[in-house]
Design an enzyme around this catalytic site. Sequence first.
Site: not given
Length: 292
Positions: A97, A53, A120
């Site tokens: 994460q 990412k 997200d």
Amino acid sequence: MSNILDGKGLAQQIKDEMATEVASMMINGDKIPHLAAVLVGEDPASQVYVRNKVRSCEQVGFKSTLIRKDAGISEEELLAVVEKLNQDPDIDGFIVQLPLPKHIDEHKVTLAIDPKKDVDGFHPSNFGRMAQGLPAYLPATPNGIMEMLKRYEVPTEGKEVVVLGRSNIVGMPMSILLAQKNYPGNASVTICHSRTKDLEEHTRRADIIVAAIGIPEFLKANMVKEGVVIIDVGINRVDDETRKRGYRLCGDVDFEGVSPKASLITPVPGGVGPMTVVSLLMNTLKASKGTV
Ligand code: NAP
């Protein structure tokens, strides 16, 4: 003609488009999009995902900040990190994460993220807005799949779609998006899961199948009809002594068997995975422009 939905190539094309846009933002003196990622602990898979990412951000010219925390961080300390990022005007969007260490409540952390920075798309506020067809950050994997269907101009209206799996991050949002009242949507969607009776009866009549269950090569040729469109979300490691690293990656679909029957199919790797990363960048770009 190839029946491959080339997520890797498409992701690169979208990154090139973004890099051009960021370059002109720089020339105009606009703020450069800035994504932050919080990584807790040493989980090897999470480290790879976060590294990808951050590297992708660099490739398109975004700013990125990686915040690493020890696995022993308390829930309270992590919530303080989240709050700091919520308040930081230079950070357009950020991710924490998952999975987090067991002593931390993931739901509590997700709820603490400002929905306007939730690139997200995991916050219930974004999920609810998505379900009502309002502008929202869409979860990365379904968003990437929708972009792929759009760019490949895959017809979805009136189609029978079967989604295998009902997770909050893939199956469930995918089913909502494909049933929405615009393209790519307007499909008749069936969700199958571990309690589904006669799953094959559903998959055999499907025009489009999205497989997201996490079982290597679960979907076989005898379970699909000719001409089906296959979106394989699964990323599974299976032992393979012929490989140097001792394993190979495969999807939830038996690619060798199903591919000859499919009009379109995503490979694993190189299909949905690269689109998932790009989708996070698309959300960050939107966040920086305030267009959600
Ligand atoms: P998950 O949270 O583990 O959910 C799995 C789903 O599959 C559940 O809804 C489960 O049903 C269903 N299921 C399990 N066994 C089944 C069976 N035999 N028949 C029918 N349904 C069954 O999985 P996930 O997070 O959505 O991930 C799914 C796969 O996608 C994994 O391989 C993961 O690594 C991969 N993934 C890939 C990406 C990407 O970027 N390509 C992103 C995310 C995930 P119940 O609800 O009844 O338990």
